[in-house]
Write a protein that holds these residues in place. Structure first.
Motif, short mmCIF file in Angstrom:
data_model
loop_
_atom_site.label_atom_id
_atom_site.label_comp_id
_atom_site.label_asym_id
_atom_site.label_seq_id
_atom_site.Cartn_x
_atom_site.Cartn_y
_atom_site.Cartn_z
N ALA A 10 0.82 -1.21 0.00
CA ALA A 10 0.00 0.00 0.00
C ALA A 10 0.86 1.27 0.00
O ALA A 10 0.54 2.25 -0.66
CB ALA A 10 -0.90 -0.01 1.23
N VAL A 11 1.96 1.23 0.74
CA VAL A 11 2.80 2.42 0.90
C VAL A 11 3.75 2.61 -0.29
O VAL A 11 3.95 3.72 -0.77
CB VAL A 11 3.63 2.31 2.21
CG1 VAL A 11 4.62 3.47 2.34
CG2 VAL A 11 2.69 2.30 3.40
N VAL A 12 4.29 1.52 -0.77
CA VAL A 12 5.25 1.61 -1.89
C VAL A 12 4.60 0.97 -3.13
O VAL A 12 4.68 -0.25 -3.30
CB VAL A 12 6.57 0.88 -1.56
CG1 VAL A 12 7.63 1.16 -2.61
CG2 VAL A 12 7.07 1.27 -0.18
N PRO A 13 3.93 1.77 -3.96
CA PRO A 13 3.19 1.19 -5.10
C PRO A 13 4.06 0.33 -6.00
O PRO A 13 3.62 -0.70 -6.50
CB PRO A 13 2.68 2.41 -5.86
CG PRO A 13 2.72 3.52 -4.87
CD PRO A 13 3.83 3.23 -3.93
N SER A 14 5.34 0.72 -6.16
CA SER A 14 6.20 -0.03 -7.08
C SER A 14 6.51 -1.42 -6.56
O SER A 14 7.01 -2.27 -7.29
CB SER A 14 7.50 0.72 -7.33
OG SER A 14 8.20 0.81 -6.10
N SER A 15 6.22 -1.65 -5.26
CA SER A 15 6.56 -2.95 -4.68
C SER A 15 5.40 -3.92 -4.74
O SER A 15 5.46 -5.00 -4.17
CB SER A 15 6.98 -2.78 -3.23
OG SER A 15 5.85 -2.55 -2.43
N LEU A 64 8.96 -18.24 0.88
CA LEU A 64 8.33 -18.17 2.21
C LEU A 64 7.49 -16.90 2.34
O LEU A 64 6.39 -16.94 2.89
CB LEU A 64 9.42 -18.21 3.29
CG LEU A 64 8.96 -18.08 4.74
CD1 LEU A 64 8.05 -19.24 5.12
CD2 LEU A 64 10.15 -18.06 5.68
N ILE A 65 8.01 -15.79 1.79
CA ILE A 65 7.25 -14.53 1.86
C ILE A 65 6.00 -14.64 0.99
O ILE A 65 4.92 -14.16 1.35
CB ILE A 65 8.13 -13.34 1.41
CG1 ILE A 65 9.39 -13.25 2.28
CG2 ILE A 65 7.36 -12.03 1.46
CD1 ILE A 65 10.46 -12.29 1.76
N ALA A 66 6.13 -15.31 -0.15
CA ALA A 66 4.98 -15.46 -1.06
C ALA A 66 3.91 -16.34 -0.43
O ALA A 66 2.72 -16.18 -0.71
CB ALA A 66 5.45 -16.07 -2.38
N VAL A 73 5.27 -13.34 -7.50
CA VAL A 73 6.62 -12.76 -7.46
C VAL A 73 6.70 -11.84 -6.24
O VAL A 73 5.78 -11.08 -5.96
CB VAL A 73 6.89 -11.96 -8.75
CG1 VAL A 73 8.25 -11.26 -8.67
CG2 VAL A 73 6.85 -12.89 -9.95
N VAL A 74 7.78 -11.94 -5.50
CA VAL A 74 7.93 -11.13 -4.29
C VAL A 74 8.79 -9.91 -4.62
O VAL A 74 9.83 -10.04 -5.27
CB VAL A 74 8.59 -11.97 -3.18
CG1 VAL A 74 8.88 -11.12 -1.95
CG2 VAL A 74 7.70 -13.15 -2.81
#
Lengths: 57, 380
Positions: free
Chosen positions: A39-44, B108-110, B208-209
């Motif tokens: 939400a904070v970093v759209p590119s992420s 793991l994050i995904a 994709v993370v």
């Protein structure tokens, strides 16, 4: 001095309980933080290979 | 002094006269381990230095593991000084930094629910702890033996060194031997606990993370785990520092050093000195056989724990999770994940489980470190 059976079982259960507790909290935090980061970093925003946002499917 | 007397004096001062039968047996065992490492390629990176350390410490009068005299006038042996890195818990933590620098936590994050599989695959530790206690081991010894079920060599060495240093050699050798035997130990258990239909389940591709997520992950895990269990700070802290080096992308030299040069140096020191603790008099005891049997029990039940939780997730998600990924929760990275992939492909050649299994696999590293931290806090 070895532990009596009952105490050994209680210690083993306690260990498993804490392992689960720590990892469940970690799981919840990862979900919360990845949502906040998206939400904070759209590119992420997490995307699939095609570049489409897959978070709120 | 004539030639005969000189020869006799030389012979009396040689190691031959000081050789005991225990030394002889340990030299044979070390030669067998060298063969397994070179000929059979069983975890050669660690087994070879361990075996050679064992060989060196069992050659009489070499004095490589002799400690420094109390007044400091007589120096200790070379391996004695190198062993300080094990004794003070430095090497296992540095290895964890290298592991962190080599590990991609993306799967793991995904799929954070992989953490549950990593937790359930510590089940063998609990079972082995109870059985070891029943067999008469002290709580500290039982905890050190049971951690073999976490399938994590550095963690086993780290915990044993704090709780039961006299058992370091058999526990380290059991841990690394079973890790090398994963492709033999796990598949029968995996096939026994799953149906053909379950093994054929194809899982959806992981998302994709993003880079930001990967950078935040080690920081969050460190804060949470160390606040909860301060005793895991050396292991989790170093694991996550190595991972932050990798993911930040701004310290490539440090990441490269942690993954390669530093890791290799520490593996040499750790392997040789752990092997050197396998002295004949202390290693050749009936309890060594008990430790090796309990290690196998711990390992098998950890696999069972992961598999059963995988089956539960399969039911709860209406067949979207392949239970085979559960066995990868036993930590040994990436061997356990590869076994899940191989078993999945045997059931269905188009089934690619590797990335799905990497989630529980890296969760197992965190899970076993947390379990070690709890045991250290309870019995340290």
């Amino acid at each position: 001095m070895p532990l009596p059976l009952g105490e050994a079982v209680m210690n083993a259960l306690f260990m498993m309980l804490v392992v689960f507790m720590v990892l469940v909290i970690l799981m919840i935090l990862i979900r919360v933080f990845t949502s906040i980061i998206a939400a904070v970093v759209p590119s992420s925003k997490p995307t699939n290979a095609g570049g489409k946002d897959v978070r709120n499917k | 002094m004539n030639f005969g007397e000189s020869l006799l004096k030389l012979l009396n001062e040689s190691g031959f006269t000081a050789m005991t039968w225990q030394n002889g047996v340990m030299i044979l065992v070390s030669c067998l381990l060298i063969y397994l490492a070179i000929g059979r390629k069983f975890e050669p990176l660690l087994l070879l230095p361990i075996a050679f350390g064992m060989l060196l410490s069992n050659l009489p009068l070499a004095g490589l593991m002799v400690s420094e005299s109390a007044d400091g006038h007589t120096n200790g042996g070379l391996l004695y000084y190198l062993y300080m890195g094990v004794k003070k818990g430095i090497y296992p933590s540095l290895i964890f930094m290298g592991v962190g620098a080599m590990t991609d936590f993306g799967p793991l994050i995904a799929n954070p629910s992989s953490l549950l599989l990593g937790a359930s695959a510590q089940f063998g530790i609990a079972i082995a702890f109870v059985v070891a206690s029943v067999m008469g081991f002290t709580p500290q010894e039982a905890a050190s033996i049971s951690i073999v079920g976490g399938a994590d060599g550095p963690t086993a060495i780290y915990l044993t060194n704090f709780l039961a240093p006299h058992l370091l050699a058999p526990i380290a050798i059991a841990a690394y031997s079973y890790m090398a035997l994963i492709p033999l130990i796990q598949p029968p258990i995996m096939r026994l606990l799953t149906s053909e239909k379950e093994r054929k389940i194809k899982m959806e591709q992981l998302r994709v993370v993003s880079k930001v997520e990967k950078i935040c992950f080690p920081v969050i895990v460190t804060i949470l785990c160390v606040l909860f269990l301060p005793s895991v700070a050396p292991l989790i802290g170093m694991l996550m520092l190595g991972n932050l080096f990798r993911e930040s992308g701004v310290v490539e030299r440090l990441s490269d050093t942690a993954q390669n040069a530093l890791m290799n140096i520490v593996v040499i020191f750790l392997g040789v000195t752990v092997g050197a603790t396998a002295n004949g008099e202390t290693f050749l005891q009936p309890q060594t056989l008990g430790i090796i049997a309990l290690g196998l029990l711990a390992f098998m039940f950890s696999t069972v724990g992961g598999m059963l939780f995988g089956k539960l997730m399969c039911v709860l998600t209406h067949g979207r999770v392949n239970p085979l990924i559960g066995s990868a929760g036993v930590s040994a990275v990436p061997m356990a994940a590869r076994v899940s992939q191989i078993e999945g492909m045997k059931a269905n050649p188009g089934n690619y489980l590797l990335m799905h299994a990497m989630g529980p696999n890296v969760a197992g590293v965190i899970g076993s470190a947390v379990a070690a931290g709890i045991l250290k806090a309870l019995f340290g």
